[in-house]
Every structure is written in C-alpha cells, then in structure tokens.
Design a protein around this motif. Structure first.
Motif, PDB file in Angstrom:
ATOM      1  N   THR A   1       0.898   8.078 -11.331  1.00 28.84           N
ATOM      2  CA  THR A   1       1.336   9.398 -10.855  1.00 28.84           C
ATOM      3  C   THR A   1       0.270  10.446 -11.141  1.00 28.84           C
ATOM      4  O   THR A   1      -0.033  11.293 -10.286  1.00 28.84           O
ATOM      5  CB  THR A   1       2.664   9.791 -11.519  1.00 28.84           C
ATOM      6  N   THR A   2      -0.308  10.398 -12.324  1.00 29.61           N
ATOM      7  CA  THR A   2      -1.357  11.339 -12.704  1.00 29.61           C
ATOM      8  C   THR A   2      -2.572  11.209 -11.802  1.00 29.61           C
ATOM      9  O   THR A   2      -3.233  12.193 -11.466  1.00 29.61           O
ATOM     10  CB  THR A   2      -1.778  11.114 -14.176  1.00 29.61           C
ATOM     11  N   LEU A   3      -2.865   9.977 -11.381  1.00 29.77           N
ATOM     12  CA  LEU A   3      -3.999   9.742 -10.489  1.00 29.77           C
ATOM     13  C   LEU A   3      -3.786  10.389  -9.126  1.00 29.77           C
ATOM     14  O   LEU A   3      -4.744  10.725  -8.438  1.00 29.77           O
ATOM     15  CB  LEU A   3      -4.221   8.230 -10.326  1.00 29.77           C
ATOM     16  N   GLY A   4      -2.520  10.586  -8.747  1.00 29.59           N
ATOM     17  CA  GLY A   4      -2.226  11.217  -7.465  1.00 29.59           C
ATOM     18  C   GLY A   4      -1.460  10.350  -6.502  1.00 29.59           C
ATOM     19  O   GLY A   4      -1.264  10.713  -5.336  1.00 29.59           O
ATOM     20  N   ILE A   5      -0.999   9.177  -6.956  1.00 25.12           N
ATOM     21  CA  ILE A   5      -0.240   8.284  -6.102  1.00 25.12           C
ATOM     22  C   ILE A   5       1.222   8.735  -6.072  1.00 25.12           C
ATOM     23  O   ILE A   5       1.838   8.932  -7.116  1.00 25.12           O
ATOM     24  CB  ILE A   5      -0.353   6.832  -6.591  1.00 25.12           C
ATOM     25  N   LYS A   6       1.756   8.886  -4.881  1.00 27.80           N
ATOM     26  CA  LYS A   6       3.121   9.380  -4.708  1.00 27.80           C
ATOM     27  C   LYS A   6       4.146   8.267  -4.923  1.00 27.80           C
ATOM     28  O   LYS A   6       3.925   7.126  -4.534  1.00 27.80           O
ATOM     29  CB  LYS A   6       3.280   9.968  -3.300  1.00 27.80           C
ATOM     30  N   ASN A   7       5.265   8.635  -5.525  1.00 29.27           N
ATOM     31  CA  ASN A   7       6.367   7.684  -5.719  1.00 29.27           C
ATOM     32  C   ASN A   7       5.891   6.345  -6.260  1.00 29.27           C
ATOM     33  O   ASN A   7       6.194   5.284  -5.706  1.00 29.27           O
ATOM     34  CB  ASN A   7       7.121   7.468  -4.401  1.00 29.27           C
ATOM     35  N   ALA A   8       5.148   6.402  -7.354  1.00 30.89           N
ATOM     36  CA  ALA A   8       4.557   5.192  -7.921  1.00 30.89           C
ATOM     37  C   ALA A   8       5.598   4.141  -8.276  1.00 30.89           C
ATOM     38  O   ALA A   8       5.348   2.941  -8.162  1.00 30.89           O
ATOM     39  CB  ALA A   8       3.729   5.551  -9.166  1.00 30.89           C
ATOM     40  N   GLU A   9       6.779   4.582  -8.675  1.00 29.01           N
ATOM     41  CA  GLU A   9       7.820   3.630  -9.079  1.00 29.01           C
ATOM     42  C   GLU A   9       8.338   2.792  -7.910  1.00 29.01           C
ATOM     43  O   GLU A   9       8.952   1.736  -8.103  1.00 29.01           O
ATOM     44  CB  GLU A   9       8.992   4.360  -9.734  1.00 29.01           C
ATOM     45  N   ASN A  10       8.082   3.243  -6.669  1.00 21.59           N
ATOM     46  CA  ASN A  10       8.566   2.511  -5.494  1.00 21.59           C
ATOM     47  C   ASN A  10       7.462   1.820  -4.709  1.00 21.59           C
ATOM     48  O   ASN A  10       7.713   1.257  -3.643  1.00 21.59           O
ATOM     49  CB  ASN A  10       9.300   3.482  -4.547  1.00 21.59           C
ATOM     50  N   LEU A  11       6.242   1.838  -5.245  1.00 23.99           N
ATOM     51  CA  LEU A  11       5.101   1.319  -4.486  1.00 23.99           C
ATOM     52  C   LEU A  11       5.266  -0.133  -4.073  1.00 23.99           C
ATOM     53  O   LEU A  11       4.899  -0.520  -2.978  1.00 23.99           O
ATOM     54  CB  LEU A  11       3.811   1.464  -5.314  1.00 23.99           C
ATOM     55  N   ALA A  12       5.774  -0.962  -4.953  1.00 26.19           N
ATOM     56  CA  ALA A  12       5.828  -2.399  -4.683  1.00 26.19           C
ATOM     57  C   ALA A  12       7.152  -2.843  -4.073  1.00 26.19           C
ATOM     58  O   ALA A  12       7.404  -4.038  -3.950  1.00 26.19           O
ATOM     59  CB  ALA A  12       5.563  -3.180  -5.962  1.00 26.19           C
ATOM     60  N   ILE A  13       7.985  -1.913  -3.666  1.00 25.68           N
ATOM     61  CA  ILE A  13       9.231  -2.261  -2.998  1.00 25.68           C
ATOM     62  C   ILE A  13       8.955  -2.301  -1.500  1.00 25.68           C
ATOM     63  O   ILE A  13       8.592  -1.280  -0.909  1.00 25.68           O
ATOM     64  CB  ILE A  13      10.343  -1.237  -3.294  1.00 25.68           C
ATOM     65  N   PRO A  14       9.071  -3.468  -0.870  1.00 27.07           N
ATOM     66  CA  PRO A  14       8.758  -3.571   0.561  1.00 27.07           C
ATOM     67  C   PRO A  14       9.534  -2.556   1.390  1.00 27.07           C
ATOM     68  O   PRO A  14      10.736  -2.378   1.221  1.00 27.07           O
ATOM     69  CB  PRO A  14       9.181  -5.010   0.904  1.00 27.07           C
ATOM     70  N   SER A  15       8.824  -1.877   2.283  1.00 25.44           N
ATOM     71  CA  SER A  15       9.447  -0.865   3.128  1.00 25.44           C
ATOM     72  C   SER A  15      10.205  -1.505   4.287  1.00 25.44           C
ATOM     73  O   SER A  15       9.754  -2.486   4.876  1.00 25.44           O
ATOM     74  CB  SER A  15       8.377   0.082   3.687  1.00 25.44           C
ATOM     75  N   VAL A  16      11.369  -0.934   4.606  1.00 29.88           N
ATOM     76  CA  VAL A  16      12.156  -1.413   5.747  1.00 29.88           C
ATOM     77  C   VAL A  16      12.192  -0.344   6.839  1.00 29.88           C
ATOM     78  O   VAL A  16      13.006  -0.411   7.747  1.00 29.88           O
ATOM     79  CB  VAL A  16      13.596  -1.776   5.318  1.00 29.88           C
ATOM     80  N   ARG A  17      11.272   0.624   6.752  1.00 21.71           N
ATOM     81  CA  ARG A  17      11.288   1.715   7.716  1.00 21.71           C
ATOM     82  C   ARG A  17      11.167   1.210   9.149  1.00 21.71           C
ATOM     83  O   ARG A  17      11.980   1.551  10.024  1.00 21.71           O
ATOM     84  CB  ARG A  17      10.141   2.691   7.437  1.00 21.71           C
ATOM     85  N   ASN A  18      10.165   0.391   9.412  1.00 20.57           N
ATOM     86  CA  ASN A  18       9.936  -0.086  10.770  1.00 20.57           C
ATOM     87  C   ASN A  18      11.077  -0.973  11.267  1.00 20.57           C
ATOM     88  O   ASN A  18      11.500  -0.863  12.419  1.00 20.57           O
ATOM     89  CB  ASN A  18       8.610  -0.851  10.834  1.00 20.57           C
ATOM     90  N   ASP A  19      11.575  -1.848  10.391  1.00 17.99           N
ATOM     91  CA  ASP A  19      12.667  -2.744  10.770  1.00 17.99           C
ATOM     92  C   ASP A  19      13.920  -1.950  11.113  1.00 17.99           C
ATOM     93  O   ASP A  19      14.585  -2.203  12.133  1.00 17.99           O
ATOM     94  CB  ASP A  19      12.979  -3.715   9.620  1.00 17.99           C
ATOM     95  N   ALA A  20      14.255  -0.981  10.247  1.00 19.67           N
ATOM     96  CA  ALA A  20      15.460  -0.184  10.452  1.00 19.67           C
ATOM     97  C   ALA A  20      15.352   0.653  11.723  1.00 19.67           C
ATOM     98  O   ALA A  20      16.315   0.762  12.493  1.00 19.67           O
ATOM     99  CB  ALA A  20      15.696   0.728   9.244  1.00 19.67           C
ATOM    100  N   ALA A  21      14.165   1.241  11.950  1.00 22.86           N
ATOM    101  CA  ALA A  21      13.982   2.068  13.142  1.00 22.86           C
ATOM    102  C   ALA A  21      14.116   1.228  14.414  1.00 22.86           C
ATOM    103  O   ALA A  21      14.717   1.664  15.407  1.00 22.86           O
ATOM    104  CB  ALA A  21      12.615   2.745  13.095  1.00 22.86           C
TER     105      ALA A  21
END
Length: 322
Positions: A91-111
């Motif tokens: 987070t300090t380095l500047g990466i957003k939502n670091a706690e969710n980085l390795a959770i596969p996204s379902v954005r494209n599938d859901a859309a």
C-alpha cells in the motif's frame, strides 16, 4: 482459488500459461535494421538470434552489447534476496487495494453474462408482442439463449472464455490494461537478464514469451532453487503490480498466479503456505518497485508494444528511454 496474498497459494493441478509463457511459440517477428544504436555498435547478432528464436543467442548478444555500453539496462537489476513483506508495504508503495490483488477478478465474466441475460430478456419481452403463435414461441426461443450459453460454459469452458475475451475488448480500458500488464512482464524480465523472444497483445493470446534453456531444465526437473524461483516470481507478478498501480481492480492476474504456482511446485525445497504467501507479496513489492523506479522505461515500452513493434524495437525503446 484462495488469495495468494492473504491465505497462501492454492494448489493448481492444471493451468495454462498465457501472460507469462516459457515455451517457444512459432512466431515470425519482423526485424529491420536499427537506427538508434550508437555508432559502431552492431545489432545484427541480436536480430539474427531473435529471428531464430535462439534464447542463448539473444542472451549472448545482449551481454556483448552491454559490455560495449549499449544495452545498459539489460540485466541491470542485481539479485535481491527474499524477505518478509507485509500488505502495508504494498500500500505504501502505491498499489491500490493490495489485500485484493490476488483474488481473481470476475468483472469481465459478470459483465458478459449480465449482458447476455439482459439482452435476451429485453428481446423476449419485445417478441411477446408478436401476433399469434409467434408471440408465444419466439420469447421461449430467445430465453433459451442464456441456458445455451451456460451449457456451453459447462461442456466447453474454452469457448465461453473466448466469447468473454472478445466481449471484454469493448471495455474502454481493455487494450491499455493488456499493454501495461504485458509491458511490465517484458521490462522486469529484461532488467533481470531473462531473454525475451516474443509477445502478443491479441485478445485471448496475451503473453510475453520468455525462454531460458537452463531455467526450463530446472523447471521441468523440479529443481528450481530459491534464487531462480525468486527471479521468476518477480517476473510473474510484474503484470499484477503494474495493474495494481493504475486500477482499483486487477483483471489480468489469474494466469500469472497459476504460473507462479507452477514455479513454486517445481522448486526445492518445497515452501509452506506461509512462505508461499510471503513470496507472492515480496515478488509484487519488488516488481512494483522496479516499475516505479523505471516508470519512463515502462511507459516507452507500453507505447512500443501498443504500436506492435518488434522485440528488437521494444528493446531499443527501453534502452533509448534510459
């Protein structure tokens, strides 16, 4: 798959290399003479090695160019040993939502599924206004499209994924995401001294083609040591880190996570789940640090890859921007 950053790397019995490919693809790259090399510096050996898909030749040519002062960026990142890393550092380095980085996204599938269901539902309502039997049967036929899509996904997931990938290209950020993601793999591999022979930004075929014969033998024999595992992990997580800097959600990380799992499974000694979790965090941190430090090189490479430049031209873009 459980989060690598929060619960350790989930075992992957089967996987497909897409974003980081360590096998040679039979791709013919257009190679043309360089005009950006310093006077007296020839790139013919590098051109020839890339054209032949000769990873050893590419490495030797870049080593020689480095010695004469041209390929200054090649292999310039010294080895940094793994250490304990926290989410706070990401987070300090500047990466957003670091706690969710390795959770596969379902954005494209859901859309995609929402669009299919919504469109067929709307057309079904309109078809209900047709006269006679047409108004009875056509809505049922249209409504069955959603069921057919789900059936195809169950029987042949690859076909459904291809449809989702094609649909995803309509997102405004899609091409930029791919270019940023794959350029990160390319640049970090180059900084670590891993030869690149090809890349693709095509829908469903996104990858950076890395080949190192010595590493391949270690991978296939299951004898990766800690140092080589660290290098490969950093390259594998570079795309994830690049997206994490720019976007709230990382879309293209699934293949990278499976690739990292493959490397972990082929390493000696075997890592515990806690060690796997830490390796993933550390690799994201180091890859992100390299990208942040070399932001101008990354942006130059994104531009070159987006313009479908050859591998040699991409290397020249990196060196010219340094």
């Amino acid at each position: 798959m459980a989060s690598l950053l929060n619960t350790g790397v989930a075992a992957a019995a089967d996987f497909r290399l897409r974003n980081l490919d360590l096998k040679c693809h039979h791709t013919t790259w257009r190679v043309r003479a360089s005009s950006s090399a310093a006077p007296g510096v020839g790139l013919s050996n590098l051109q020839s090695a890339i054209a032949k898909n000769d990873s050893t030749g590419v490495k030797e040519a870049l080593d020689q160019l480095n010695e004469v002062g041209w390929a200054k960026i090649w292999g310039s990142q010294p080895y940094v040993s793994r250490r304990t890393t926290s989410l706070r550092e990401l987070t300090t380095l500047g990466i957003k939502n670091a706690e969710n980085l390795a959770i596969p996204s379902v954005r494209n599938d859901a859309a995609f599924l929402f669009t299919v269901v919504g469109t067929t539902g709307f057309l079904g309502v309109l078809a209900g206004q047709l006269p006679g039997d047409w108004g009875f049967f056509v809505p049922y036929l249209i409504g069955s499209i959603s069921l057919i899509v789900l059936a195809v996904g169950s029987i042949s997931p690859g076909l459904l994924q291809a449809a989702i990938n094609g649909f995803s290209s309509f997102f405004p950020d899609y091409q930029e995401r791919i270019a940023r993601h794959e350029a990160a793999h390319f640049l970090v591999a180059y900084l670590l001294g891993l030869p690149i022979l090809g890349y693709s930004l095509d829908i469903g075929k996104e990858h950076v083609n890395l080949i190192d014969e010595r590493l391949e033998k270690l991978i296939y024999s299951g004898q990766l040591d800690a140092k080589e595992l660290d290098r490969l992990a950093v390259v594998a997580m570079a795309g994830l880190a690049a997206e994490g800097f720019q976007y709230d959600k990382v879309v293209g990380q699934s293949a990278d996570l499976f690739t990292l799992q493959r490397f972990i499974n082929r390493s000696k000694p075997q890592l515990s789940k806690e060690q796997q979790q830490n390796l993933t965090r550390w690799a994201v941190l180091l890859a992100g640090s390299l990208l942040k430090t070399n932001k101008n090189l990354h942006e130059a490479l994104i531009k070159a890859m987006s313009e479908k430049k050859t591998v040699l031209e991409c290397i020249e873009a990196i060196e010219k921007a340094s």
